[in-house]
Structures are given as structure tokens and as C-alpha cells.
Design a protein around this motif. Sequence first.
Motif, mmCIF file in Angstrom:
data_model
loop_
_atom_site.group_PDB
_atom_site.id
_atom_site.type_symbol
_atom_site.label_atom_id
_atom_site.label_comp_id
_atom_site.label_asym_id
_atom_site.label_seq_id
_atom_site.Cartn_x
_atom_site.Cartn_y
_atom_site.Cartn_z
ATOM 1 N N MET A 81 12.627 -22.202 -17.639
ATOM 2 C CA MET A 81 11.498 -23.794 -16.896
ATOM 3 C C MET A 81 10.065 -23.368 -16.595
ATOM 4 S SD MET A 81 13.994 -26.150 -17.695
ATOM 5 C CE MET A 81 13.838 -26.934 -17.050
ATOM 6 N N HIS A 82 9.565 -25.029 -17.115
ATOM 7 C CA HIS A 82 8.108 -24.991 -16.835
ATOM 8 C C HIS A 82 7.536 -25.342 -15.498
ATOM 9 C CE1 HIS A 82 7.429 -24.481 -20.881
ATOM 10 N NE2 HIS A 82 6.110 -23.353 -20.797
ATOM 11 N N TYR A 83 7.341 -24.886 -14.081
ATOM 12 C CA TYR A 83 7.197 -25.646 -12.763
ATOM 13 C C TYR A 83 5.934 -25.145 -12.091
ATOM 14 C CZ TYR A 83 12.480 -26.342 -12.949
ATOM 15 O OH TYR A 83 13.572 -27.011 -13.725
ATOM 16 N N THR A 84 5.332 -26.719 -12.153
ATOM 17 C CA THR A 84 3.538 -26.006 -11.403
ATOM 18 C C THR A 84 4.191 -25.641 -9.448
ATOM 19 O OG1 THR A 84 2.251 -27.443 -13.182
ATOM 20 C CG2 THR A 84 1.645 -26.810 -10.886
ATOM 21 N N PRO A 112 19.674 -31.321 -11.366
ATOM 22 C CA PRO A 112 17.849 -30.373 -12.361
ATOM 23 C C PRO A 112 16.952 -31.090 -12.321
ATOM 24 C CG PRO A 112 20.512 -30.849 -13.528
ATOM 25 C CD PRO A 112 20.927 -31.546 -12.529
ATOM 26 N N LEU A 113 15.585 -30.220 -12.233
ATOM 27 C CA LEU A 113 14.727 -31.134 -12.603
ATOM 28 C C LEU A 113 13.923 -31.030 -14.154
ATOM 29 C CD1 LEU A 113 13.835 -29.654 -8.627
ATOM 30 C CD2 LEU A 113 14.717 -31.277 -9.707
ATOM 31 N N LEU A 134 17.797 -26.378 -20.312
ATOM 32 C CA LEU A 134 18.149 -27.482 -19.701
ATOM 33 C C LEU A 134 20.016 -27.834 -20.371
ATOM 34 C CD1 LEU A 134 16.417 -29.737 -17.568
ATOM 35 C CD2 LEU A 134 17.641 -28.088 -16.943
ATOM 36 N N SER A 135 19.943 -27.877 -21.310
ATOM 37 C CA SER A 135 21.325 -28.405 -22.422
ATOM 38 C C SER A 135 21.865 -26.770 -22.873
ATOM 39 C CB SER A 135 20.628 -28.379 -24.103
ATOM 40 O OG SER A 135 20.261 -27.449 -25.365
ATOM 41 N N GLU A 137 11.087 -28.602 -24.721
ATOM 42 C CA GLU A 137 11.152 -26.868 -24.868
ATOM 43 C C GLU A 137 12.274 -26.889 -23.804
ATOM 44 O OE1 GLU A 137 8.920 -22.614 -23.679
ATOM 45 O OE2 GLU A 137 8.308 -23.846 -24.518
ATOM 46 N N ASP A 138 11.573 -27.025 -22.083
ATOM 47 C CA ASP A 138 12.489 -27.411 -21.273
ATOM 48 C C ASP A 138 13.549 -28.035 -21.195
ATOM 49 O OD1 ASP A 138 10.566 -26.226 -19.832
ATOM 50 O OD2 ASP A 138 9.741 -27.739 -19.021
#
Length: 292
Positions: free
Chosen positions: A1-4, A17-18, A56-57, A51-52
Motif C-alpha cells: 500500500m502507498h501512504y504519504t 480500509p484506507l 486490498l482485494s 495497485e493498492d
Amino acid sequence: MHYTEPVFRPPQEANTPLLEITAGCTHSRCRFCNLNCQTKFRMAPLSQVEEDLKELSLTNPHSKRIFFLMANAFALSYDRLMERIDLVHKYLPEVTEISMQTRVQDIKNKTPEQLRNLYDQGIHFLYTGFESGDDETLAFMDKNCTAKDIITQTAKLDDAGIGYQATFLNGVGGKELSRQHAINSGKVFSQIHPTDAVWITSLVLLPDTKFYQDMKEGRFTPLSEIEMLEESKLFLENLDIDAKIKGSWLTTADIRGEFPRDKQQLINNIQYAIHHIDESKAADWRSQIRYI
């Protein structure tokens, strides 16, 4: 997952889910806030979102709800939001509810028809803030909206069926604007229809905010703990609404109930806190807070 980093989400979304749709805030000028000012606003590429969602799937295949990050993901255009919603339904077909944060201006940029379509595709709740219903206080905190905007834009959400909350930020007008902030906020909030609650929270002067600098330079006089309670009481006295009322963890009184049924009880609770609060202890506790 990509998170800033840092990632901020409402407490109500602790188990949701975020998905990063944006980073930062389109405004980043509110004088009380330090949450997103360190990150320049940007839109996450569609390839990153996909992609994220693929991840999550696998990890959350039966999710019924998803939260779009960050500060005001609803700022994206209607078409860009719909692109990302389509991907959500592709990879998480059981999702029926999508929530995110918004500014009043973001609602203003959507037509009534677009809002209805977004509701039909799953956007059922927006975290709206507001903080005040007093024009001078809104301008003072550099909110870039008016009381009329709040009333007009929430009416569009009502018509579309999109739920929202309303937050009163206790103390944001300082001593200079306290009375009109409380009274006018009560009157304006009485004209809207939040589906979650009217939340009351209290200002924390964080060192890396503009308000903190304003205080140091004499342009802002913060309320004492007792004065903040008195302001909250005045707000509730001027509030005429059919809604739940909730106090955040930053309040120093028991504010939990439902209007109009519990109006007098909540006012009594605040009056009790005014008479029994340890001003020095409460002020010291608030001064130790570094993140909200």
C-alpha cells in the motif's frame, strides 16, 4: 500500500480500509491546523490507486466500506472521482459505502446532479468540519468560506442524500470573537442537517500552527479552559437542531446527547464543569498535546 506520511483519518474510520487518493490539502492555510501543511497537495496516480486496490482485494476482499485519503480527497473533479470509484467497484465489489474528508469549496465545485451520481456510486458520507458559522471567525482562521456557503452547500448534500457531520471548534475565535463565534455558529448550525452529529471539539494551540505564532505576537488571545466551556455553553444555548451532539476527547465536559431532548442536560453538564474544573490542571494537560 502507498501512504504519504503522516496519515490522518477520522477516529470513526479506525476499522475502515484506507486508500490514498490524494496527499496533503488543497488549502493548507487554516490557522489552527498542522495536519497536512507539511505535504504539498497532489493526486495519487490512477496506476497507484489500482495497485493498492489489487492489494486490498487480497487482504480485505469482503470490505463493505472504504475511506479515501487524505485531507480533502473530495477536491478531485467529478470525472476523476468517478474513475477511482469505478476501480473500487472492480476490485472490491462488496463495497457499498465510500467516505472521505472535504472542504466546503469542494462541494461547491460539484453540481447537484453530479452529487446525486456520486451518491449512487457509493459516496455516502463526507467529513465536513466547518468549525464556525460566524463570518468574521471563518475569515480570521482563513477558512476561505462563509456561513452562507455552509448553508447552501450542505443543502446540496441533503438533496443528494450524502451524509455529513458538522464540527464546532471551541476557542477558534479567541477572546476577541468568542461571543459572536458561539452565537452565530449556533444559529447557522441550526439551519443544516448533519446525519452523523454536531461535534464539539476544543482548540489546541500547537507550536507549528499560525495561531500559535499569532498568540506569540499578540494577534490572538486564547480562551482559558473556563472560557472555552462558557463558549460551548453559549453555542448550545443558540443551537436549535434535531441531531446527536458529541464532544471530542479535547473537551473538558460531558457532552453526549441528542437535541432537542437532552439540550438542558448538556447545558447543565457544562455548567457543572465550569464550577468544578481545575483550570491549572486542564491548561497544563492541553499544553502537552502535540497532535490532534
